[in-house]
Write a protein that holds these residues in place. Structure first.
Motif, short mmCIF file in Angstrom:
data_model
loop_
_atom_site.label_atom_id
_atom_site.label_comp_id
_atom_site.label_asym_id
_atom_site.label_seq_id
_atom_site.Cartn_x
_atom_site.Cartn_y
_atom_site.Cartn_z
N GLN A 124 19.26 72.11 43.54
CA GLN A 124 18.69 71.32 44.63
C GLN A 124 17.20 71.59 44.82
OE1 GLN A 124 20.27 68.90 45.99
NE2 GLN A 124 22.37 69.35 45.35
N ALA A 125 16.77 72.81 44.53
CA ALA A 125 15.36 73.18 44.69
C ALA A 125 14.54 72.94 43.42
CB ALA A 125 15.24 74.64 45.09
N ARG A 126 15.21 72.49 42.35
CA ARG A 126 14.56 72.20 41.07
C ARG A 126 13.90 73.44 40.47
NH1 ARG A 126 11.42 66.56 40.56
NH2 ARG A 126 11.73 67.20 38.39
N LEU A 145 7.13 82.20 41.34
CA LEU A 145 7.53 81.21 42.33
C LEU A 145 6.53 81.15 43.48
CD1 LEU A 145 11.35 82.00 42.56
CD2 LEU A 145 10.30 79.99 41.51
N SER A 146 6.19 79.94 43.88
CA SER A 146 5.28 79.75 45.02
C SER A 146 6.05 79.90 46.32
CB SER A 146 4.63 78.37 44.95
OG SER A 146 5.62 77.36 45.16
N ASP A 147 5.32 80.02 47.42
CA ASP A 147 5.97 80.06 48.73
C ASP A 147 6.72 78.76 49.00
OD1 ASP A 147 5.04 82.60 49.22
OD2 ASP A 147 3.33 81.96 50.43
N ASP A 148 6.16 77.64 48.55
CA ASP A 148 6.83 76.35 48.74
C ASP A 148 8.16 76.31 47.98
OD1 ASP A 148 4.87 75.40 50.42
OD2 ASP A 148 3.84 74.22 48.88
N GLN A 149 8.18 76.88 46.80
CA GLN A 149 9.42 76.90 46.03
C GLN A 149 10.47 77.79 46.70
OE1 GLN A 149 7.50 77.92 42.20
NE2 GLN A 149 8.59 76.15 41.33
N LEU A 150 10.04 78.91 47.24
CA LEU A 150 10.99 79.78 47.94
C LEU A 150 11.51 79.11 49.20
CD1 LEU A 150 9.54 83.38 47.54
CD2 LEU A 150 11.57 82.39 46.47
N LYS A 151 10.66 78.35 49.87
CA LYS A 151 11.13 77.61 51.05
C LYS A 151 12.14 76.54 50.63
CE LYS A 151 9.80 74.99 55.14
NZ LYS A 151 10.88 74.01 54.97
N ALA A 152 11.86 75.87 49.51
CA ALA A 152 12.80 74.86 49.02
C ALA A 152 14.13 75.51 48.66
CB ALA A 152 12.21 74.15 47.80
N LEU A 153 14.08 76.70 48.10
CA LEU A 153 15.30 77.42 47.74
C LEU A 153 16.07 77.83 49.00
CD1 LEU A 153 16.82 78.48 45.26
CD2 LEU A 153 15.57 80.63 45.52
N ASP A 171 15.87 76.35 51.97
CA ASP A 171 16.41 75.12 52.57
C ASP A 171 17.66 74.65 51.82
OD1 ASP A 171 14.37 75.13 54.42
OD2 ASP A 171 13.15 73.64 53.38
N ALA A 172 17.64 74.80 50.50
CA ALA A 172 18.81 74.42 49.70
C ALA A 172 20.00 75.31 50.01
CB ALA A 172 18.47 74.49 48.21
N LEU A 173 19.75 76.60 50.24
CA LEU A 173 20.82 77.51 50.62
C LEU A 173 21.47 77.07 51.92
CD1 LEU A 173 22.45 80.16 50.61
CD2 LEU A 173 20.44 81.29 51.61
N MET A 174 20.65 76.82 52.93
CA MET A 174 21.19 76.43 54.23
C MET A 174 21.94 75.10 54.16
SD MET A 174 20.64 78.90 56.14
CE MET A 174 19.93 80.44 55.53
N MET A 175 21.38 74.15 53.44
CA MET A 175 22.02 72.85 53.29
C MET A 175 23.37 73.00 52.56
SD MET A 175 22.67 70.29 50.86
CE MET A 175 21.42 70.51 49.59
N THR A 176 23.39 73.80 51.52
CA THR A 176 24.62 74.00 50.75
C THR A 176 25.70 74.65 51.61
OG1 THR A 176 23.40 74.19 48.67
CG2 THR A 176 25.62 75.14 48.73
N LEU A 177 25.34 75.71 52.33
CA LEU A 177 26.32 76.41 53.14
C LEU A 177 26.86 75.53 54.26
CD1 LEU A 177 24.73 79.98 53.47
CD2 LEU A 177 26.58 79.24 51.96
N GLU A 178 25.96 74.85 54.97
CA GLU A 178 26.41 74.03 56.10
C GLU A 178 27.28 72.87 55.64
OE1 GLU A 178 26.19 75.07 59.18
OE2 GLU A 178 25.19 76.80 58.28
N THR A 179 26.92 72.28 54.50
CA THR A 179 27.74 71.19 53.96
C THR A 179 29.12 71.70 53.57
OG1 THR A 179 25.79 70.02 53.14
CG2 THR A 179 27.91 69.43 52.17
N ALA A 180 29.16 72.83 52.88
CA ALA A 180 30.43 73.39 52.42
C ALA A 180 31.32 73.77 53.60
CB ALA A 180 30.18 74.59 51.52
N ILE A 181 30.73 74.33 54.64
CA ILE A 181 31.51 74.71 55.81
C ILE A 181 32.00 73.48 56.56
CG2 ILE A 181 31.35 75.81 58.08
CD1 ILE A 181 29.42 77.86 56.72
N GLU A 182 31.13 72.49 56.70
CA GLU A 182 31.53 71.24 57.37
C GLU A 182 32.71 70.58 56.65
OE1 GLU A 182 29.78 66.74 58.23
OE2 GLU A 182 28.46 68.27 57.41
N LYS A 183 32.70 70.65 55.32
CA LYS A 183 33.77 70.05 54.52
C LYS A 183 34.94 71.01 54.30
CE LYS A 183 31.32 66.29 53.78
NZ LYS A 183 31.68 64.99 54.40
N GLU A 184 34.89 72.18 54.96
CA GLU A 184 35.94 73.20 54.84
C GLU A 184 36.19 73.57 53.38
OE1 GLU A 184 39.28 71.78 57.11
OE2 GLU A 184 38.40 72.52 58.98
N ALA A 185 35.09 73.61 52.62
CA ALA A 185 35.11 74.02 51.21
C ALA A 185 35.98 73.13 50.33
CB ALA A 185 35.52 75.48 51.09
#
Length: 260
Positions: free
Chosen positions: A178-180, A190-198, A200-214
């Motif tokens: 997701q962070a390319r 890695l730039s600071d922007d890339q770490l932020k993208a990573l 953000d991808a972590l949070m998005m992945t976790l919240e989506t997986a939890i919302e969908k009950e895995a």
């Protein structure tokens, strides 16, 4: 293997079903799944109630009215099941906590890689096992600071449980996709922007997986998990997914999307 989203689902399930009931008996069909003697479990838990739960990474803590907290780790195939009739005891429910209500909480573990333990100090227990802050609770600043302390490949770094507890193999691959970011990119590159993208991808992945009950089949179509296999077509470029080993773990990535 139950990852952070599955364990969070188990936590919420136990909150809905098994709290505030007096434990009357502990039935263990295989004491190898207990990290301490069964008598110690019985002395600590029988007569007590589970009062609340806490999850850190893949570890689930069931606090009690007593001094001890029950620790569950689900291994590769574990799960929790609350049930009413012992005659219908779930298969592989090797540990069962019986309640005065007549209901039961089963710890199911088909391959027996999971286990139960006791602790009277959760922070100390986590520290002894080298676990960092829970991946869902870590801030961007904390994540960036922890990652920057390492110098090796980013995939190996984010898999280290001292960075953020609970990032498993598929989650790491999803984040990077997701962070390319190529899994063999060195942290120092890695730039600071890339770490932020990573992050953000972590949070998005976790919240989506939890919302969908895995339930992975219900994840959004552009999630990497749907194509996380050798030769599958990348959602964005159509190039074949490739596989390599990073930090001893099988790693899937899209070479045209995650350019090194």
């Amino acid at each position: 293997m139950p990852e952070l989203p599955e364990v969070e689902t188990f936590r919420r399930y136990i909150d809905r079903t098994a709290l505030n009931q007096r434990i009357t008996k502990i039935d263990c069909a295989d004491t190898r799944l207990l990290k301490q003697d069964q008598l110690i479990f019985e002395e600590a838990l029988v007569g007590q109630e589970f009062t609340e739960t806490e999850r850190v990474g893949k570890y689930l803590f069931l606090k009690t009215t007593g001094k001890q907290t029950l620790v569950m780790h689900f291994g590769m195939t574990g799960r929790a099941e609350y049930f009413a009739d012992m005659e219908a005891r779930p298969r592989f429910a090797h540990i069962v906590y019986h309640f005065a209500s007549g209901y039961h909480l089963g710890f199911l573990n088909r391959r027996k890689f999971g286990w139960n333990d006791l602790t009277d100090n959760i922070p100390a227990y986590l520290e002894q096992r080298g676990l960092g802050k829970d991946a869902r609770a870590i801030s961007l600043e904390e994540f960036t600071t922890s990652v920057r302390r390492r110098k090796t490949y980013i995939k190996a770094v984010i898999m280290h449980q001292s960075i953020a507890a609970g990032i498993g193999n598929w989650i790491a691959d999803e984040m990077l996709y997701q962070a390319r970011i190529h899994p063999e990119k060195k942290v120092g590159a890695l730039s600071d922007d890339q770490l932020k993208a990573l992050y953000d991808a972590l949070m998005m992945t976790l919240e989506t997986a939890i919302e969908k009950e895995a339930h992975y089949d219900s994840f959004p179509e552009d999630f990497f998990i749907h194509i996380r296999k050798l030769g599958a077509a990348c959602h964005h470029t159509g190039c074949p997914i490739e596989k390599l080993t990073v930090g001893g773990r099988s790693t899937y990535f899209s070479p045209d999307w995650q350019v090194k």
